[in-house]
Design an enzyme around this catalytic site. Structure first.
Site, PDB file in Angstrom:
ATOM      1  N   ASP A   1      51.092  42.119  44.011  1.00 46.41           N
ATOM      2  CA  ASP A   1      50.152  43.181  43.674  1.00 46.41           C
ATOM      3  C   ASP A   1      48.824  42.886  44.348  1.00 46.41           C
ATOM      4  O   ASP A   1      48.321  41.761  44.278  1.00 46.41           O
ATOM      5  CB  ASP A   1      49.989  43.228  42.147  1.00 46.41           C
ATOM      6  CG  ASP A   1      49.035  44.293  41.652  1.00 46.41           C
ATOM      7  OD1 ASP A   1      48.580  45.129  42.450  1.00 46.41           O
ATOM      8  OD2 ASP A   1      48.746  44.287  40.434  1.00 46.41           O
TER       9      ASP A   1
ATOM     10  N   HIS B   1      52.780  45.952  40.871  1.00 51.33           N
ATOM     11  CA  HIS B   1      51.818  46.632  40.016  1.00 51.33           C
ATOM     12  C   HIS B   1      52.518  47.695  39.158  1.00 51.33           C
ATOM     13  O   HIS B   1      53.391  48.409  39.617  1.00 51.33           O
ATOM     14  CB  HIS B   1      50.753  47.303  40.892  1.00 51.33           C
ATOM     15  CG  HIS B   1      49.595  47.841  40.132  1.00 51.33           C
ATOM     16  ND1 HIS B   1      48.551  47.049  39.733  1.00 51.33           N
ATOM     17  CD2 HIS B   1      49.317  49.093  39.682  1.00 51.33           C
ATOM     18  CE1 HIS B   1      47.667  47.788  39.079  1.00 51.33           C
ATOM     19  NE2 HIS B   1      48.124  49.033  39.034  1.00 51.33           N
TER      20      HIS B   1
ATOM     21  N   SER C   1      45.811  48.146  34.448  1.00 51.48           N
ATOM     22  CA  SER C   1      45.225  48.563  35.717  1.00 51.48           C
ATOM     23  C   SER C   1      43.811  49.103  35.511  1.00 51.48           C
ATOM     24  O   SER C   1      42.939  48.390  35.035  1.00 51.48           O
ATOM     25  CB  SER C   1      46.156  49.575  36.394  1.00 51.48           C
ATOM     26  OG  SER C   1      45.765  49.831  37.713  1.00 51.48           O
TER      27      SER C   1
END
Length: 303
Positions: A246, A276, A155
């Site tokens: 996501d 995610h 991320s």
């Protein structure tokens, strides 16, 4: 190549994904330590785990944790946790770090860095670069092959990993391992439109996280915030692993395309039916373990 693509419109969850979302909701009010403990249960054994500190870019002490896969000199992955540049921890990534070390034969150095909003861009990135410099200096004494350093993360950590690789392009990194990264600042991509309200990470949340990390609004012109703006030529081979359900899925697709156009050896895998943050959820989600196995194979050079 693109592996494992499924039509996102179906919203079919992978086995265990619904249970993960329910468990995340239960753990959320209990805090990060409770979540870290729950998701790390049953994680893979590795030869050695050592808590370390390195000097951050402002001279401050920063925590790091070294996972040794085996005795002897090993290549090493510098692993940068996610959390929207404003949260996350080494502990929350225990399962992924152990799995990557155990499966790849590499060691994994998982690092901390200063967090927004108290420390906006470029503080966190500067700490990641300081960690890389520290690893190059101190790695040999730790039994690490500093001629074979990969950089990776999840991320916002994947964003920082890419930015570190761009800033240190002349340092000869071995590989890039990027899980569901933040690479652009376009909130109207197909995945942002499709999953604006979730499940999991939302468009509104991502916009807020950008405002914390980049309060000066530099993201439309600064490639170290928005790597899709960068000259990507000369980067090492990269594996991108994205989550189908996501808001950031299109970021990985666009980054993979941009890397290939720049002549970088690149593979993209989109994990079907997951959201995610999925790779540390292997206690309930077989797809998480499978994705980490794929990532470990990339590090190890397995086909």
């Amino acid at each position: 190549m693109i592996i494992g693509r499924r039509r996102a419109e179906t919203m079919d969850f992978a086995p265990g994904m619904a249970e993960v979302l329910a468990e995340d909701a239960r753990l959320s009010p209990l805090g990060d330590m409770a979540a870290a403990t729950f998701w790390a249960e049953g994680a893979r054994h590795v030869a050695d785990i050592r808590d370390l500190t390195f000097e951050g870019a402002a001279g401050q002490a920063q925590a790091a944790r070294l996972y040794r896969s085996r005795e002897g000199r090993t290549p090493v992955l510098l692993y940068i946790h996610g959390g929207g540049w404003s949260g996350g921890s080494i502990a929350l990534n225990e399962r992924a770090a152990r799995e990557l070390a155990a499966e790849s034969g590499w060691s994994v150095l998982s690092i901390s860095y200063r967090l927004a909003p108290a420390h906006p861009f470029p503080a966190g990135l500067d700490d990641c670069r300081a960690a890389l410099a520290w690893l190059r200096r101190e790695g040999p004494a730790l039994g690490l092959d500093t001629d074979r350093i990969a950089v990776g993360g999840t991320s916002a950590g994947a964003n920082l990993a890419m930015a570190t690789a761009l800033a240190e392009k002349q340092q000869g990194l071995a590989k890039l391992l990027l899980f569901y990264g933040v690479f652009g600042a376009d909130f109207s991509t197909p995945s942002y439109e499709r999953f604006a309200a979730g499940p999991g990470l939302t468009r509104e949340r991502m916009q807020h996280l950008f405002s914390l990390y980049d309060p000066q609004g530099e993201r439309d012109r600064e490639p170290l915030i928005t790597p899709l703006l960068a000259d990507l030529a000369g980067l090492p081979p990269a594996l991108l692993i994205a989550a189908e359900c996501d808001v950031l899925c299109s970021d990985s697709e666009r980054m993979a395309d941009a890397l290939r156009r720049a002549g970088v050896e690149t593979s993209l895998h989109i994990e079907p039916g997951v959201t995610h943050g999925f790779i540390n959820r292997g206690r309930l989600l077989p797809a998480a373990t499978a994705a980490l196995h794929r990532a470990a194979g990339f590090l190890a050079g397995r086909p």
